[in-house]
Write a protein that holds these residues in place. Sequence first.
Motif, PDB file in Angstrom:
ATOM      1  N   CYS A  83       1.006  -3.140  -3.777  1.00 52.06           N
ATOM      2  CA  CYS A  83       0.509  -3.022  -4.997  1.00 52.06           C
ATOM      3  C   CYS A  83      -0.456  -4.401  -5.481  1.00 52.06           C
ATOM      4  CB  CYS A  83       1.512  -2.852  -6.247  1.00 52.06           C
ATOM      5  SG  CYS A  83       0.462  -3.063  -7.769  1.00 52.06           S
ATOM      6  N   LYS A 141      -2.757   4.229  -3.413  1.00 51.83           N
ATOM      7  CA  LYS A 141      -1.711   4.564  -2.435  1.00 51.83           C
ATOM      8  C   LYS A 141      -2.178   5.185  -1.333  1.00 51.83           C
ATOM      9  CE  LYS A 141       0.950   3.796  -6.006  1.00 51.83           C
ATOM     10  NZ  LYS A 141       1.281   2.379  -5.959  1.00 51.83           N
ATOM     11  N   GLU A 200       6.712   3.939  -7.759  1.00 49.21           N
ATOM     12  CA  GLU A 200       5.480   3.687  -8.959  1.00 49.21           C
ATOM     13  C   GLU A 200       4.745   4.762  -8.701  1.00 49.21           C
ATOM     14  OE1 GLU A 200       3.160   0.018  -8.240  1.00 49.21           O
ATOM     15  OE2 GLU A 200       2.402   0.093 -10.236  1.00 49.21           O
TER      16      GLU A 200
HETATM   17 FE1  SF4 Z   1      -3.468  -1.077  -8.629  1.00 54.97          FE
HETATM   18 FE2  SF4 Z   1      -1.470   0.554 -10.142  1.00 54.97          FE
HETATM   19 FE3  SF4 Z   1      -2.079   0.951  -7.311  1.00 54.97          FE
HETATM   20 FE4  SF4 Z   1      -0.792  -1.566  -8.008  1.00 54.97          FE
HETATM   21  S1  SF4 Z   1      -0.144   0.570  -8.317  1.00 54.97           S
HETATM   22  S2  SF4 Z   1      -2.562  -1.144  -6.579  1.00 54.97           S
HETATM   23  S3  SF4 Z   1      -2.136  -1.746 -10.078  1.00 54.97           S
HETATM   24  S4  SF4 Z   1      -3.653   1.262  -8.977  1.00 54.97           S
END
Ligand code: SF4
Length: 483
Positions: free
Chosen positions: A102, A302, A449
Amino acid sequence: MALKNSKEYIASIEALGLEAQVMGKKVGNHTQHPMIRPSLQAVAITFDGPHDEDPELRKLFRVKSSLTGEEINRFTHLHQSTEDLIDKVKMQRHYGSQTGCCFQRCVGMDAANAAFSVTYECDQKHGTVYHERFRQFWQRVQSEDLVVDGAMTDPKGDRGKRPGEQADPDQYLRVVERRDDGIVVRGAKLHQTGMLNSHEMIVMPTLTMRPGEEEYAVCFALPTDSEGLHYIYGRQASDTRKVEDQPIDVGNSCFGGQEVMTIFDDVFVPTERIFMDGEVEFSGQLVERFASYHRQSYGGCKSGVGDILIGATALIAKMNGVDKASHVRDKIVEMIHLNETLFACGIACSSQGYQRPAGNYEIDSLLANVCKLNVTRFPYELARLATDLAGGLIGTLPAAKDLDDPVTGPYIRKYLTAVEGVDPIDRMKVLRLIENLVVGAGSVAYLVESMHGAGPPMAQRIMIARQAQLDRKIEKVESLLGL
Ligand code: SF4
Ligand code: FE
């Protein structure tokens, strides 16, 4: 200066001198902390894109500001077309596949696009001046190329009770004092992605507030070095491997994510930084728009991280000498299919975007929710297939330090040799990278996440049910059958 480079960005964060509680200690120079530095580097990458040598690629990362006409980083852009929305997702896939983690900077971009349109509509209805304030604030973000965190998730206490019914009223961030020149807020925001790597934050309500809950319906911006803010660093699986100075064992030693618990201990917010204060009927719109933008985002980032996992899985299959086996090839194809489905949904909700009265573009919310609901499932299946193909070694591999031992080192090299000509140390590196993504520190961003970021699966199901227009589908059947 509208476009910083990565060095200037890192220097600007160092200059803030933020303090955080990390593993029982107060840390002042957090940018040098071995557990935190990789997360800073992941954000820093987003400052290199606009300076890329390839002019075609540069176009993806730098864009003309709708506020100033200057060239700015796309992470601070207010989307002006469906092409912009599509380019946002492509940019996120690019950075996801560059960092394998991320890169944290999307939250502020998503919060800004939501706040820009909601403040406009609120002003139309209530005669408030939030939109102009927000423009002023965001213009500075663009021209100084700042990183802005988006702070939404309150602790929420007893989930069965409304904010005002909690035994502890601080479970939802609220206004505790009003002054002539601003407000004082108290509460906390959990799961703050990249907070210590940010210059500013946009704070938003966590759910749709109702009449009587005005003190919770508040949106504002704060510099991260404001007085009264406290940061407590979140632990991630295997995070202390980062302090052992053994890069092989970390899996992804260059980059990583960051999650921080942020405490607001009676923090003063000046009037010019307040973008909502008690307009409860707009709190839900802000929450939903931000969530939709961030659900779109996951179709990009992702699938980018998925590229790394698929690449690592295909490589380890080759290193193990099984890459030609038909079932292995088929599992890799399955991984690609799932990963491209995530990306396809991110592109689809973008291409079906539309313009809000404020002028910026928003994604198709139904498709953005479908995108994120897929994200709550497919990375888990990708991780399962990667674990299957990598073999048991991702759970049993010796420490890199044992390679230095005169007795164990040669044994490890001998018995971890697979295909002739493949360095067993390279094989260990690939296995550790897969471990990082499926059960290690990287799994926080790739799996946890994916489940909970931008809301858990039930939040998407509620939005899908609300927008699916089931009645129309029934009507079509009735018409088809002449009922
Ligand atoms: Fe961007 Fe949210 Fe993906 Fe992290 S989890 S890379 S902040 S979209
Ligand atoms: Fe997120």
